[in-house]
Design a protein around this motif. Sequence first.
Motif, PDB file in Angstrom:
ATOM      1  N   UNK A  86     -16.722 -34.092 -33.936  1.00 16.84           N
ATOM      2  CA  UNK A  86     -18.136 -34.439 -34.070  1.00 16.84           C
ATOM      3  C   UNK A  86     -18.637 -34.211 -35.495  1.00 16.84           C
ATOM      4  N   UNK A  87     -18.162 -33.153 -36.151  1.00 16.61           N
ATOM      5  CA  UNK A  87     -18.598 -32.867 -37.515  1.00 16.61           C
ATOM      6  C   UNK A  87     -18.114 -33.955 -38.473  1.00 16.61           C
ATOM      7  N   UNK A  88     -16.874 -34.377 -38.338  1.00 16.81           N
ATOM      8  CA  UNK A  88     -16.359 -35.438 -39.203  1.00 16.81           C
ATOM      9  C   UNK A  88     -17.088 -36.752 -38.923  1.00 16.81           C
ATOM     10  N   UNK A  90     -20.180 -36.954 -37.858  1.00 20.72           N
ATOM     11  CA  UNK A  90     -21.481 -36.754 -38.482  1.00 20.72           C
ATOM     12  C   UNK A  90     -21.413 -36.898 -39.992  1.00 20.72           C
ATOM     13  N   UNK A  91     -20.324 -36.442 -40.591  1.00 20.36           N
ATOM     14  CA  UNK A  91     -20.157 -36.592 -42.039  1.00 20.36           C
ATOM     15  C   UNK A  91     -20.052 -38.063 -42.419  1.00 20.36           C
ATOM     16  N   UNK A  92     -19.358 -38.833 -41.609  1.00 22.97           N
ATOM     17  CA  UNK A  92     -19.260 -40.272 -41.884  1.00 22.97           C
ATOM     18  C   UNK A  92     -20.636 -40.934 -41.782  1.00 22.97           C
ATOM     19  N   UNK A  93     -21.420 -40.541 -40.798  1.00 20.53           N
ATOM     20  CA  UNK A  93     -22.774 -41.092 -40.654  1.00 20.53           C
ATOM     21  C   UNK A  93     -23.646 -40.670 -41.833  1.00 20.53           C
ATOM     22  N   UNK A 167      -8.648 -35.381 -30.731  1.00 25.10           N
ATOM     23  CA  UNK A 167      -9.824 -34.990 -31.509  1.00 25.10           C
ATOM     24  C   UNK A 167      -9.475 -34.711 -32.969  1.00 25.10           C
ATOM     25  N   UNK A 168      -8.349 -34.055 -33.198  1.00 25.22           N
ATOM     26  CA  UNK A 168      -7.953 -33.764 -34.575  1.00 25.22           C
ATOM     27  C   UNK A 168      -7.622 -35.045 -35.335  1.00 25.22           C
ATOM     28  N   UNK A 169      -6.996 -36.006 -34.659  1.00 31.27           N
ATOM     29  CA  UNK A 169      -6.719 -37.300 -35.297  1.00 31.27           C
ATOM     30  C   UNK A 169      -8.021 -38.019 -35.633  1.00 31.27           C
ATOM     31  N   UNK A 170      -8.981 -37.983 -34.726  1.00 29.43           N
ATOM     32  CA  UNK A 170     -10.294 -38.591 -35.000  1.00 29.43           C
ATOM     33  C   UNK A 170     -11.010 -37.868 -36.139  1.00 29.43           C
ATOM     34  N   UNK A 171     -10.894 -36.543 -36.180  1.00 33.19           N
ATOM     35  CA  UNK A 171     -11.529 -35.781 -37.256  1.00 33.19           C
ATOM     36  C   UNK A 171     -10.960 -36.179 -38.612  1.00 33.19           C
ATOM     37  N   UNK A 172      -9.665 -36.334 -38.700  1.00 34.38           N
ATOM     38  CA  UNK A 172      -9.036 -36.753 -39.957  1.00 34.38           C
ATOM     39  C   UNK A 172      -9.495 -38.160 -40.340  1.00 34.38           C
ATOM     40  N   UNK A 173      -9.532 -39.060 -39.376  1.00 35.82           N
ATOM     41  CA  UNK A 173      -9.935 -40.443 -39.653  1.00 35.82           C
ATOM     42  C   UNK A 173     -11.394 -40.519 -40.104  1.00 35.82           C
ATOM     43  N   UNK A 174     -12.296 -39.832 -39.408  1.00 35.50           N
ATOM     44  CA  UNK A 174     -13.704 -39.865 -39.789  1.00 35.50           C
ATOM     45  C   UNK A 174     -13.953 -39.125 -41.110  1.00 35.50           C
TER      46      UNK A 174
END
Length: 186
Positions: A86-88, A90-93, A167-174
């Motif tokens: 969610x943080x990553x 949010x960072x992308x947004x 989730x970790x893969x999504x965090x890296x991507x975002x």
Amino acid sequence: TVTLMFVTVLLVAGSLALEREENAFARLTRGLVGRSALLGEKVLLGVVVSLAVTILMLAAITPFVPVEWDRFPVWLPAIAAGGAGFAAFGAAIGAVTKEVRAASLLAFMISLPIAFLSLIPSGAVGATLFDVVDVVAALFPFDPALRAIGGALDPSGPDVWIAVAHLLALAVAYAALARIAIRRFA
């Protein structure tokens, strides 16, 4: 999971957009702090806050709902991975918006429909439509966070570690998307 999503996405998106709006980001990154380091600190802040808020909420509902506190060591990676996703996100947004109001509005406009999509049960729509919904939901952190936290709270729930890896893969991507987007902050 909904509270975890809103607190983390809004905090990170808003703080990053606020730094851009007030030109603080450019001043901070001209010194000793690099862009990636500052972005990483925002994501880490989101993870820490999400852990604190989620654990406090679990403690608050304990008198009303039986919560297995002996599974606490399994909760931590599930909540932390959800917070990172969610943080990553949010960072992308926050990186693509120019001001805090736009970041907050965009966070709500994207997060709510994704949360609702993730909650559609398999028998509610046709098989093809459900497959499409499942693919779309997999691109955002809500569904894997829901599975991770559900599995962490309930031993008979979904596999925690597959959801944590997702989730970790999504965090890296975002986070990579956010890093690309903050190049425009000059």
